[in-house]
Design a protein around this motif. Structure first.
Motif, PDB file in Angstrom:
ATOM      1  N   GLY A 161       0.756  -1.091   0.169  1.00 36.63           N
ATOM      2  CA  GLY A 161       0.116  -0.016  -0.094  1.00 36.63           C
ATOM      3  C   GLY A 161       0.864   1.179  -0.076  1.00 36.63           C
ATOM      4  N   ASN A 162       0.744   2.232  -1.023  1.00 33.87           N
ATOM      5  CA  ASN A 162       1.465   3.395  -1.031  1.00 33.87           C
ATOM      6  C   ASN A 162       0.550   4.635  -0.666  1.00 33.87           C
ATOM      7  OD1 ASN A 162       2.918   5.732  -1.880  1.00 33.87           O
ATOM      8  ND2 ASN A 162       2.717   5.200  -4.018  1.00 33.87           N
ATOM      9  N   TRP A 163       0.926   5.181   0.606  1.00 33.59           N
ATOM     10  CA  TRP A 163       0.022   5.938   1.067  1.00 33.59           C
ATOM     11  C   TRP A 163       0.131   7.317   0.396  1.00 33.59           C
ATOM     12  CZ3 TRP A 163       0.320   6.113   7.391  1.00 33.59           C
ATOM     13  CH2 TRP A 163      -0.419   4.783   7.668  1.00 33.59           C
ATOM     14  N   LYS A 164       1.306   7.338  -0.348  1.00 30.45           N
ATOM     15  CA  LYS A 164       1.614   8.743  -1.088  1.00 30.45           C
ATOM     16  C   LYS A 164       1.776  10.128   0.154  1.00 30.45           C
ATOM     17  CE  LYS A 164      -0.489   7.276  -5.293  1.00 30.45           C
ATOM     18  NZ  LYS A 164      -0.833   7.413  -6.396  1.00 30.45           N
ATOM     19  N   MET A 165       1.260  11.227  -0.083  1.00 33.20           N
ATOM     20  CA  MET A 165       1.350  12.264   0.797  1.00 33.20           C
ATOM     21  C   MET A 165       0.158  12.229   1.633  1.00 33.20           C
ATOM     22  SD  MET A 165       2.856  16.093   0.671  1.00 33.20           S
ATOM     23  CE  MET A 165       1.391  17.064   0.144  1.00 33.20           C
ATOM     24  N   SER A 194       6.255   7.356 -10.594  1.00 35.28           N
ATOM     25  CA  SER A 194       6.079   8.340 -11.617  1.00 35.28           C
ATOM     26  C   SER A 194       5.767   9.807 -11.150  1.00 35.28           C
ATOM     27  CB  SER A 194       4.984   7.909 -12.336  1.00 35.28           C
ATOM     28  OG  SER A 194       3.640   7.837 -11.911  1.00 35.28           O
ATOM     29  N   GLU A 195       5.217   9.611  -9.860  1.00 33.91           N
ATOM     30  CA  GLU A 195       4.897  11.187  -9.114  1.00 33.91           C
ATOM     31  C   GLU A 195       6.087  11.648  -8.845  1.00 33.91           C
ATOM     32  OE1 GLU A 195       1.950   9.830  -6.353  1.00 33.91           O
ATOM     33  OE2 GLU A 195       0.653   9.416  -8.003  1.00 33.91           O
ATOM     34  N   ARG A 196       7.037  10.912  -8.608  1.00 32.74           N
ATOM     35  CA  ARG A 196       8.495  11.418  -8.246  1.00 32.74           C
ATOM     36  C   ARG A 196       9.293  12.048  -9.631  1.00 32.74           C
ATOM     37  NH1 ARG A 196       9.965  12.732  -3.785  1.00 32.74           N
ATOM     38  NH2 ARG A 196      11.946  13.099  -4.638  1.00 32.74           N
ATOM     39  N   TYR A 219       5.137  -2.454 -12.112  1.00 33.92           N
ATOM     40  CA  TYR A 219       4.670  -1.907 -13.692  1.00 33.92           C
ATOM     41  C   TYR A 219       3.359  -0.920 -13.390  1.00 33.92           C
ATOM     42  CZ  TYR A 219       2.563  -1.397 -18.030  1.00 33.92           C
ATOM     43  OH  TYR A 219       1.760  -0.918 -19.158  1.00 33.92           O
ATOM     44  N   GLU A 220       3.557   0.330 -13.498  1.00 31.29           N
ATOM     45  CA  GLU A 220       2.346   1.089 -13.036  1.00 31.29           C
ATOM     46  C   GLU A 220       2.171   2.240 -14.444  1.00 31.29           C
ATOM     47  OE1 GLU A 220       1.890   1.663  -8.775  1.00 31.29           O
ATOM     48  OE2 GLU A 220       3.178   3.214  -9.267  1.00 31.29           O
ATOM     49  N   PRO A 221       1.416   1.678 -15.454  1.00 27.02           N
ATOM     50  CA  PRO A 221       1.202   2.467 -16.559  1.00 27.02           C
ATOM     51  C   PRO A 221       0.427   3.758 -15.992  1.00 27.02           C
ATOM     52  CG  PRO A 221      -0.414   0.768 -16.466  1.00 27.02           C
ATOM     53  CD  PRO A 221       0.395   0.601 -15.300  1.00 27.02           C
ATOM     54  N   TRP A 234      -1.167   6.429 -17.100  1.00 21.67           N
ATOM     55  CA  TRP A 234      -2.508   6.741 -17.361  1.00 21.67           C
ATOM     56  C   TRP A 234      -3.583   5.666 -16.442  1.00 21.67           C
ATOM     57  CZ3 TRP A 234      -4.617   2.259 -18.866  1.00 21.67           C
ATOM     58  CH2 TRP A 234      -3.775   1.165 -19.482  1.00 21.67           C
ATOM     59  N   ALA A 235      -2.957   4.993 -15.765  1.00 23.27           N
ATOM     60  CA  ALA A 235      -3.672   4.026 -14.979  1.00 23.27           C
ATOM     61  C   ALA A 235      -3.699   4.505 -13.524  1.00 23.27           C
ATOM     62  CB  ALA A 235      -3.596   2.651 -14.786  1.00 23.27           C
ATOM     63  N   ILE A 236      -2.988   5.427 -13.080  1.00 23.17           N
ATOM     64  CA  ILE A 236      -2.683   5.877 -11.899  1.00 23.17           C
ATOM     65  C   ILE A 236      -3.596   6.782 -11.158  1.00 23.17           C
ATOM     66  CG2 ILE A 236      -1.037   6.754 -10.119  1.00 23.17           C
ATOM     67  CD1 ILE A 236       1.235   5.663 -11.657  1.00 23.17           C
ATOM     68  N   GLY A 237      -4.355   6.569 -10.316  1.00 21.07           N
ATOM     69  CA  GLY A 237      -5.189   7.644  -9.657  1.00 21.07           C
ATOM     70  C   GLY A 237      -6.500   7.753 -10.713  1.00 21.07           C
ATOM     71  N   GLY A 275       0.454  -1.980 -10.813  1.00 25.84           N
ATOM     72  CA  GLY A 275      -0.080  -0.897  -9.840  1.00 25.84           C
ATOM     73  C   GLY A 275      -0.804   0.406 -10.830  1.00 25.84           C
ATOM     74  N   GLY A 276      -1.827   0.779 -10.453  1.00 32.24           N
ATOM     75  CA  GLY A 276      -2.878   1.612 -11.109  1.00 32.24           C
ATOM     76  C   GLY A 276      -4.253   1.378 -11.074  1.00 32.24           C
ATOM     77  N   SER A 277      -4.826   2.280  -9.889  1.00 34.50           N
ATOM     78  CA  SER A 277      -6.118   1.837  -9.913  1.00 34.50           C
ATOM     79  C   SER A 277      -6.376   0.442  -9.183  1.00 34.50           C
ATOM     80  CB  SER A 277      -7.117   2.194 -10.804  1.00 34.50           C
ATOM     81  OG  SER A 277      -6.728   3.759 -11.583  1.00 34.50           O
ATOM     82  N   VAL A 278      -5.533  -0.148  -8.577  1.00 39.38           N
ATOM     83  CA  VAL A 278      -6.091  -1.538  -8.012  1.00 39.38           C
ATOM     84  C   VAL A 278      -7.049  -1.347  -6.847  1.00 39.38           C
ATOM     85  CG1 VAL A 278      -5.363  -3.634  -7.068  1.00 39.38           C
ATOM     86  CG2 VAL A 278      -3.969  -2.628  -8.756  1.00 39.38           C
ATOM     87  N   ALA A 315       0.599  -6.545  -6.102  1.00 34.18           N
ATOM     88  CA  ALA A 315       0.150  -5.149  -6.528  1.00 34.18           C
ATOM     89  C   ALA A 315       0.674  -3.989  -5.681  1.00 34.18           C
ATOM     90  CB  ALA A 315      -1.603  -5.118  -6.420  1.00 34.18           C
ATOM     91  N   LEU A 316       0.891  -2.779  -6.372  1.00 40.82           N
ATOM     92  CA  LEU A 316       1.255  -1.602  -5.400  1.00 40.82           C
ATOM     93  C   LEU A 316      -0.133  -0.660  -5.669  1.00 40.82           C
ATOM     94  CD1 LEU A 316       3.200   0.108  -4.199  1.00 40.82           C
ATOM     95  CD2 LEU A 316       4.113   1.104  -6.276  1.00 40.82           C
ATOM     96  N   VAL A 317      -0.733  -0.438  -4.618  1.00 39.12           N
ATOM     97  CA  VAL A 317      -2.086   0.040  -4.402  1.00 39.12           C
ATOM     98  C   VAL A 317      -1.766   1.387  -3.821  1.00 39.12           C
ATOM     99  CG1 VAL A 317      -4.324  -0.328  -3.431  1.00 39.12           C
ATOM    100  CG2 VAL A 317      -2.725  -2.298  -3.837  1.00 39.12           C
ATOM    101  N   GLY A 318      -2.420   2.440  -4.566  1.00 35.88           N
ATOM    102  CA  GLY A 318      -2.458   3.762  -3.993  1.00 35.88           C
ATOM    103  C   GLY A 318      -3.701   4.206  -3.297  1.00 35.88           C
ATOM    104  N   GLY A 319      -4.438   4.948  -3.876  1.00 34.12           N
ATOM    105  CA  GLY A 319      -5.913   5.379  -3.067  1.00 34.12           C
ATOM    106  C   GLY A 319      -6.562   4.337  -2.350  1.00 34.12           C
ATOM    107  N   ALA A 320      -6.505   3.001  -2.776  1.00 35.21           N
ATOM    108  CA  ALA A 320      -7.314   2.091  -1.964  1.00 35.21           C
ATOM    109  C   ALA A 320      -6.655   1.442  -0.721  1.00 35.21           C
ATOM    110  CB  ALA A 320      -7.765   0.922  -2.792  1.00 35.21           C
TER     111      ALA A 320
HETATM  112  P1  PGA Z   1      -3.571   4.326  -7.616  1.00 35.10           P
HETATM  113  O1  PGA Z   1      -1.938   4.634  -7.209  1.00 35.10           O
HETATM  114  O2  PGA Z   1      -3.695   2.875  -6.702  1.00 35.10           O
HETATM  115  O3  PGA Z   1      -4.090   5.215  -6.651  1.00 35.10           O
HETATM  116  O4  PGA Z   1      -3.990   4.547  -9.024  1.00 35.10           O
HETATM  117  C1  PGA Z   1      -1.048   3.620  -7.599  1.00 35.10           C
HETATM  118  C2  PGA Z   1       0.239   4.141  -7.212  1.00 35.10           C
HETATM  119  O5  PGA Z   1       0.502   5.443  -7.526  1.00 35.10           O
HETATM  120  O6  PGA Z   1       1.249   3.286  -6.596  1.00 35.10           O
END
Ligand code: PGA
Length: 255
Positions: free
Chosen positions: A12-16, A100-102, A170-172, A174-177, A214-217, A234-239
């Motif tokens: 789980g990637n909390w981000k900021m 990719s955000e960095r 692997y995080e396309p 266009w699929a992130i967030g 990773g990307g909207s999982v 999976a690398l999971v952001g928002g969820a």
């Molecule tokens: P997301 O982010 O699950 O919110 O799309 C994934 C990530 O940036 O690692």
């Protein structure tokens, strides 16, 4: 284990997001919900300020606490930076590199990553290296070219015998967030390509390498993605901000 004997990883990637004050409760809740039996490795990648609290709350469990970035040198005149040695000293066991955000907002380069990945390994941290193409690159048929460059560059200085110790996400972009998920077959194809790139250096390492999507999982789409043969987690952001969702995705990775 995946059919090929790789242990799935759900991170789980909390981000900021997240405060010290709420970190312990999150980790405790996650540990209540997780089947912490080692079948699936689970990680939380939290902001620097919350790392110590997360490490403390995870003590005695298998949950891996990871940072979201680090500097490639151990010490030096790099104001505002944090090194792998500093992370390891407080009990952190992993680090997200090249998100990719960095790359987009903080000037992260493939050149720097070529030093960061081996530095993380040397410090005993699990590097989670993020790669992926933008929408324009995908539309122009440039996905493989982009991935080849990112993977080869970032792993260039990793000794062959340590390659399998790297996790590639692997995080396309266009699929992130965005709520847009790559078609499972497309993701699998890109991830097979990443594995093959590592296979050019070592077939044995490629067989052991874990590649995450990773990307909207989300809990609703995790099972389908995780069922693909080249998807090892999976690398999971928002969820991941909801421990119940992250635990559900980790459950979907048990097969
Ligand atoms: P997301 O982010 O699950 O919110 O799309 C994934 C990530 O940036 O690692």
């Amino acid at each position: 284990m995946t059919p090929d004997g790789r242990r799935p990883l759900v991170a789980g990637n909390w981000k900021m997001h997240g405060r010290v004050g709420t970190t312990s409760a999150y980790v405790q809740r996650l540990l209540e919900l997780l089947d912490d039996d080692g079948t699936v490795e689970t990680a939380v990648c939290v902001p620097f300020t919350a790392l110590a609290a997360a490490v403390e709350a995870a003590r005695g469990s298998r949950l891996l606490v990871a940072a979201q970035n680090m500097h490639q040198e151990d010490d030096g005149a790099y104001t505002g930076e944090i090194s792998s040695a500093m992370l390891a000293e407080i009990g952190v066991r992993g680090v997200v590199l090249g998100h990719s955000e960095r790359r987009l907002h903080a000037g992260e380069t493939d050149r720097a990553l070529a030093d960061k990945v081996p530095a993380a390994l040397t410090a005993g941290l699990l590097p989670i290296l993020c790669v992926g193409e933008s929408e324009e690159e995908r539309d122009a048929g440039e996905t493989q070219r982009r991935l080849r460059y990112q993977v080869q560059e970032a792993l260039e200085k990793v000794p062959t015998e340590r390659l399998a110790g790297v996790v590639v996400a692997y995080e396309p972009i266009w699929a992130i967030g965005t709520g847009q998920v790559a078609a499972p077959e497309d993701a699998d194809e890109a991830m097979a390509f990443i594995r093959a790139l590592v296979g050019d250096r070592s077939k044995e390492a490629a067989g052991r390498l874990r590649v995450l999507y990773g990307g909207s999982v989300k809990p609703e789409n995790a099972a389908e993605i995780l069922a693909q043969p080249n998807v090892d987690g999976a690398l999971v952001g928002g969820a991941s901000l909801d421990p119940a969702s992250l635990a559900e995705i980790a459950r979907a990775a048990r097969r």
